[in-house]
Design an enzyme around this catalytic site. Structure first.
Site, PDB file in Angstrom:
ATOM      1  N   ASP A  35       1.280  -2.941  -0.942  1.00 15.07           N
ATOM      2  CA  ASP A  35       0.452  -3.861  -0.163  1.00 15.07           C
ATOM      3  C   ASP A  35       1.366  -4.908   0.474  1.00 15.07           C
ATOM      4  O   ASP A  35       2.299  -5.396  -0.168  1.00 15.07           O
ATOM      5  CB  ASP A  35      -0.575  -4.532  -1.079  1.00 15.07           C
ATOM      6  CG  ASP A  35      -1.659  -5.248  -0.307  1.00 15.07           C
ATOM      7  OD1 ASP A  35      -1.345  -6.268   0.353  1.00 15.07           O
ATOM      8  OD2 ASP A  35      -2.822  -4.809  -0.366  1.00 15.07           O
ATOM      9  N   ASN A  93     -13.037  -1.636  -2.537  1.00 12.94           N
ATOM     10  CA  ASN A  93     -14.106  -2.398  -1.884  1.00 12.94           C
ATOM     11  C   ASN A  93     -14.802  -1.506  -0.859  1.00 12.94           C
ATOM     12  O   ASN A  93     -14.169  -0.651  -0.248  1.00 12.94           O
ATOM     13  CB  ASN A  93     -13.537  -3.629  -1.183  1.00 12.94           C
ATOM     14  CG  ASN A  93     -12.797  -4.549  -2.144  1.00 12.94           C
ATOM     15  OD1 ASN A  93     -13.222  -4.741  -3.272  1.00 12.94           O
ATOM     16  ND2 ASN A  93     -11.695  -5.102  -1.692  1.00 12.94           N
ATOM     17  N   GLU A 101     -11.927  -4.698   4.096  1.00 11.65           N
ATOM     18  CA  GLU A 101     -11.246  -5.162   5.300  1.00 11.65           C
ATOM     19  C   GLU A 101     -10.799  -4.035   6.215  1.00 11.65           C
ATOM     20  O   GLU A 101     -10.726  -4.216   7.420  1.00 11.65           O
ATOM     21  CB  GLU A 101     -10.059  -6.053   4.923  1.00 11.65           C
ATOM     22  CG  GLU A 101     -10.496  -7.342   4.240  1.00 11.65           C
ATOM     23  CD  GLU A 101      -9.337  -8.229   3.847  1.00 11.65           C
ATOM     24  OE1 GLU A 101      -8.186  -7.961   4.273  1.00 11.65           O
ATOM     25  OE2 GLU A 101      -9.571  -9.196   3.104  1.00 11.65           O
ATOM     26  N   HIS A 106      -9.592   3.073   0.290  1.00  8.16           N
ATOM     27  CA  HIS A 106      -8.343   2.743  -0.372  1.00  8.16           C
ATOM     28  C   HIS A 106      -8.636   2.132  -1.726  1.00  8.16           C
ATOM     29  O   HIS A 106      -9.620   1.446  -1.916  1.00  8.16           O
ATOM     30  CB  HIS A 106      -7.464   1.809   0.473  1.00  8.16           C
ATOM     31  CG  HIS A 106      -8.119   0.539   0.929  1.00  8.16           C
ATOM     32  ND1 HIS A 106      -9.109   0.513   1.901  1.00  8.16           N
ATOM     33  CD2 HIS A 106      -7.935  -0.737   0.549  1.00  8.16           C
ATOM     34  CE1 HIS A 106      -9.485  -0.742   2.104  1.00  8.16           C
ATOM     35  NE2 HIS A 106      -8.802  -1.521   1.279  1.00  8.16           N
ATOM     36  N   HIS A 108      -6.876  -0.204  -4.615  1.00  5.65           N
ATOM     37  CA  HIS A 108      -5.795  -1.129  -4.967  1.00  5.65           C
ATOM     38  C   HIS A 108      -5.453  -0.910  -6.435  1.00  5.65           C
ATOM     39  O   HIS A 108      -6.340  -0.983  -7.290  1.00  5.65           O
ATOM     40  CB  HIS A 108      -6.255  -2.584  -4.818  1.00  5.65           C
ATOM     41  CG  HIS A 108      -6.628  -2.994  -3.444  1.00  5.65           C
ATOM     42  ND1 HIS A 108      -5.803  -3.764  -2.655  1.00  5.65           N
ATOM     43  CD2 HIS A 108      -7.754  -2.771  -2.726  1.00  5.65           C
ATOM     44  CE1 HIS A 108      -6.411  -3.994  -1.500  1.00  5.65           C
ATOM     45  NE2 HIS A 108      -7.598  -3.399  -1.518  1.00  5.65           N
TER      46      HIS A 108
END
Length: 123
Positions: A35, A93, A101, A106, A108
Site C-alpha cells: 500500500d 471495504n 475508495e 481488494h 488489505h
C-alpha cells in the site's frame, strides 16, 4: 444486482502495467503489492486479476479457480510477510457505506503491530 466495473480504476491500470507497484506476490489469479499509504508495518493489498468490484461481486461471479487462487494468495502474503504468528487484520471495504475508495475488489492485509479495535460505537 448488477455490478458496474470501471476498467480505468487505478488497480486495473496496475494490472495492465500502466502504473508501477511494489509487488509482494503474484499468481495466475491475484496480485499483491504494498500500500502506498501503509497503516502499519505490514500493509499489503491483494487484488484479483479479474474485473470484480467487491467481495460480493467476486463470490457471486468468479470461477472456482479464481476464488481459490485469490484466497490462497491472501494466505501466501500472510506467510511471506510473517504476520500469521502475531496476528493481522484482513479488510475488504465495499461500496459507499463501506468506504471503498477503489472500485476493484481488494483485501488489505495489515499487521506487524498491535491494532486498535476495528470499529468504535457511534454515540
Amino acid at each position: 444486482m448488477a455490478f458496474d466495473y470501471d476498467p480505468n480504476n487505478i488497480f486495473a491500470k496496475i494490472l495492465r502495467g500502466e502504473i508501477p507497484n511494489t509487488t509482494v506476490y503474484e499468481s495466475e489469479h491475484a496480485l499483491a503489492f504494498r500500500d502506498l499509504y501503509p497503516q502499519a508495518p505490514t500493509h499489503v493489498l491483494v487484488i484479483p486479476k479479474g474485473a470484480y468490484v467487491s467481495m460480493d461481486h467476486f463470490t457471486q461471479e468468479a470461477s472456482d479457480a479464481e476464488i481459490v487462487g485469490f484466497m490462497r494468495a491472501i494466505g501466501k502474503v500472510c506467510e511471506l510477510e510473517g504476520v500469521s504468528e502475531d496476528g493481522f487484520r484482513a479488510i475488504s471495504n465495499a461500496g459507499e457505506n463501506g468506504v471503498q475508495e477503489v472500485p476493484h475488489l481488494h483485501v488489505h492485509i495489515i499487521g506487524g503491530r498491535n491494532l486498535s479495535r476495528m470499529l468504535a460505537k457511534e454515540t
